[in-house]
Design a protein around this motif. Structure first.
Motif, PDB file in Angstrom:
ATOM      1  N   ASP A 213       0.812  -1.209   0.000  1.00  0.00           N
ATOM      2  CA  ASP A 213       0.000   0.000   0.000  1.00  0.00           C
ATOM      3  C   ASP A 213       0.849   1.264   0.000  1.00  0.00           C
ATOM      4  OD1 ASP A 213      -2.647   1.057  -0.016  1.00  0.00           O
ATOM      5  OD2 ASP A 213      -2.425   1.611   2.079  1.00  0.00           O
ATOM      6  N   GLY A 214       2.171   1.088   0.100  1.00  0.00           N
ATOM      7  CA  GLY A 214       3.068   2.234   0.084  1.00  0.00           C
ATOM      8  C   GLY A 214       3.354   2.825   1.443  1.00  0.00           C
ATOM      9  N   GLN A 215       2.983   2.138   2.517  1.00  0.00           N
ATOM     10  CA  GLN A 215       3.273   2.648   3.850  1.00  0.00           C
ATOM     11  C   GLN A 215       4.779   2.583   4.107  1.00  0.00           C
ATOM     12  OE1 GLN A 215       1.081   4.095   5.473  1.00  0.00           O
ATOM     13  NE2 GLN A 215      -0.910   3.239   4.931  1.00  0.00           N
ATOM     14  N   PRO A 216       5.324   3.489   4.910  1.00  0.00           N
ATOM     15  CA  PRO A 216       6.777   3.486   5.175  1.00  0.00           C
ATOM     16  C   PRO A 216       7.216   2.204   5.862  1.00  0.00           C
ATOM     17  CG  PRO A 216       5.626   5.014   6.632  1.00  0.00           C
ATOM     18  CD  PRO A 216       4.639   4.588   5.602  1.00  0.00           C
ATOM     19  N   ALA A 217       8.319   1.638   5.382  1.00  0.00           N
ATOM     20  CA  ALA A 217       8.738   0.308   5.830  1.00  0.00           C
ATOM     21  C   ALA A 217       9.189   0.295   7.286  1.00  0.00           C
ATOM     22  CB  ALA A 217       9.863  -0.213   4.929  1.00  0.00           C
ATOM     23  N   ILE A 218       9.814   1.376   7.759  1.00  0.00           N
ATOM     24  CA  ILE A 218      10.359   1.369   9.125  1.00  0.00           C
ATOM     25  C   ILE A 218       9.258   1.205  10.164  1.00  0.00           C
ATOM     26  CG2 ILE A 218      11.606   2.725  10.845  1.00  0.00           C
ATOM     27  CD1 ILE A 218      13.281   3.886   8.612  1.00  0.00           C
ATOM     28  N   PRO A 219       8.221   2.072  10.192  1.00  0.00           N
ATOM     29  CA  PRO A 219       7.161   1.856  11.186  1.00  0.00           C
ATOM     30  C   PRO A 219       6.387   0.562  10.968  1.00  0.00           C
ATOM     31  CG  PRO A 219       6.618   3.684   9.721  1.00  0.00           C
ATOM     32  CD  PRO A 219       8.024   3.324   9.450  1.00  0.00           C
TER      33      PRO A 219
END
Length: 432
Positions: A213-219
């Motif tokens: 979905d394109g959410q940031p990988a770190i969080p």
């Protein structure tokens, strides 16, 4: 949750009336429990904020059929196998009876008659013609296989070889694993297996869709990893201060591993593009960060070994405190750390050799490429494994004193000077 029960005393004591529950420092217990509750709430809030949307992602080109849809497979069994002339018009087509003969000027190849056992053409037969060459399947009569079913430009159904069917063998192997774990570890083993199911559900149900979905990988990696740790540790080892100390130590070590991963990836400029699957992701799923995937992989890959070490250290500290009621925190910490150092030495080998084993095909190719050892080690593909092993090893080593310190604070509460003197006199009379 202000005490931990003695699992071995059962109230009979150790000769000086100190059997039963070991009192826990109320401040330390409240701090640990409060931290875990706060982290749990933060994880839930993060999961809500990062939860993937319902938008659909187009199927990447390499995974499409000729019609642009998802690959559909059907079951098949090899009933006839020989070497002979190829080029039959029946190749890949469903039919009954015998296949059409090949032309007179055809070449020889491996021919296989396949009974189609599922789908709209179940009960019919198809012919697979496989030419010689590396990587081609070596089919035998009786082999169970999977066939790709798709439609050609004329609208006719055609079949091609996908892979060998491994459903039953894999089921037997997994069943053997489950049975052995359940028999040896009993209910704790069953709970550990349930924890694995939860971990798989978090990966498939949250982390992968969130990354797509394109959410940031770190969080995403931190929230998913924390959720896995809560489930795995409490399911396998029960809800107790012993488990809570291991969980807090593992969460702190995971956060440290995340920071180290970010720093090392930035320092070394790792791209991950030396791996074909990463290149495909960059080409066909452009909104997903390859660097983010590397980062998430570093974190999730470290969870298993961190969990192993931290639960061992927590259990060691609690057992030492239970066995010697006169030992102070410094003595328990020192004894537990001696166990931890042995564990670090053996687990570091496990960590590095596991990565080396996975990279054997790559190392084999490099060994015949004629490149210098310096170029091989500094190349992106090998450097990823070096950094992954180093980050995991650092987090592993630091998790031992961190978890041991937390466990010791919970297993041995601070004692006043008068109480310590009474305990010492009691222990001295018992020794005499």
């Amino acid at each position: 949750m202000t005490e931990v029960r003695n699992n071995h005393g059962h109230g009979h004591g150790h000769g000086h009336g100190h059997g039963g529950p070991i009192p826990v420092g109320p401040v330390a217990a409240r701090v640990v429990v409060g931290l875990l509750v706060a982290i749990g709430i933060a994880v839930l809030a993060g999961a809500v904020a990062l939860w993937p949307s319902s938008r659909s992602i187009d199927i990447p080109l390499p995974f499409q059929t000729s019609g642009g849809g998802a690959v559909v497979t059907e079951a098949g069994t090899v009933t006839l196998q020989d070497i002979g002339p190829c080029g039959s018009a029946s190749a890949g087509k469903p039919f009954t009876g015998s296949p059409q003969p090949p032309p007179n000027d055809s070449y020889n190849c491996q021919r296989s008659l396949i009974d189609i056992e599922s789908g709209p053409n179940e009960g019919t037969t198809t012919l697979l013609e496989i030419g010689p060459g590396p990587g081609q399947p070596d089919l035998r009569v009786g082999d169970n296989i999977r066939l790709v079913r798709q439609t050609d430009p004329s609208g006719a159904t055609v079949y091609s070889f996908e892979d060998f069917a491994r459903g039953l063998p894999l089921l037997l192997i997994v069943a053997a694993f489950v049975i052995v774990v359940a028999v040896v570890a009993r209910w704790r083993g069953v709970r550990a297996l349930l924890g694995l199911l939860v971990a798989f559900a978090v990966l498939v149900g949250f982390m992968l869709p969130a990354l797509l979905d394109g959410q940031p990988a770190i969080p995403v990696a931190l929230v998913g990893g924390a959720a896995i740790l809560y489930a795995v540790l409490y399911l396998a080892h029960g809800v107790s201060l012993r488990t809570s100390s291991a969980l807090l130590g593992t969460l702190a070590s995971m956060l440290l591993a995340a920071l180290l991963s970010w720093v090392t990836i930035e320092m070394t400029h790792l791209t991950g593009l030396s791996e074909e699957q990463n290149t495909n992701v960059q080409t066909y799923i452009e909104h997903v960060s390859i660097t983010g995937l590397l980062f998430a992989g570093f974190i999730i890959g470290s969870l298993g070994v961190l969990n192993d070490v931290t639960i061992t250290q927590a259990s060691t500290a609690f057992e030492l405190a239970d066995l010697d009621r006169n030992a102070n925190r410094r003595q328990i910490f020192g004894s537990a750390m001696r166990v931890g150092r042995d564990h670090i030495a053996s687990t570091v080998y496990t960590l590095v050799l596991a990565y080396a084993g996975g990279a054997l095909p790559l190392l084999l190719l490099f060994s015949v490429a004629g490149r210098s050892i310096n170029d091989v080690l500094l190349g992106d593909a090998v450097a990823i494994e070096i950094v992954r092993s180093s980050v995991g090893g650092i987090a592993l080593a630091l998790s031992v004193p961190l978890t041991t310190a937390i466990a010791v604070m919970l297993a041995r509460p601070p004692r006043s000077g008068a109480a310590a003197a009474v305990t010492a006199r009691s222990g001295g009379r018992h020794a005499r």
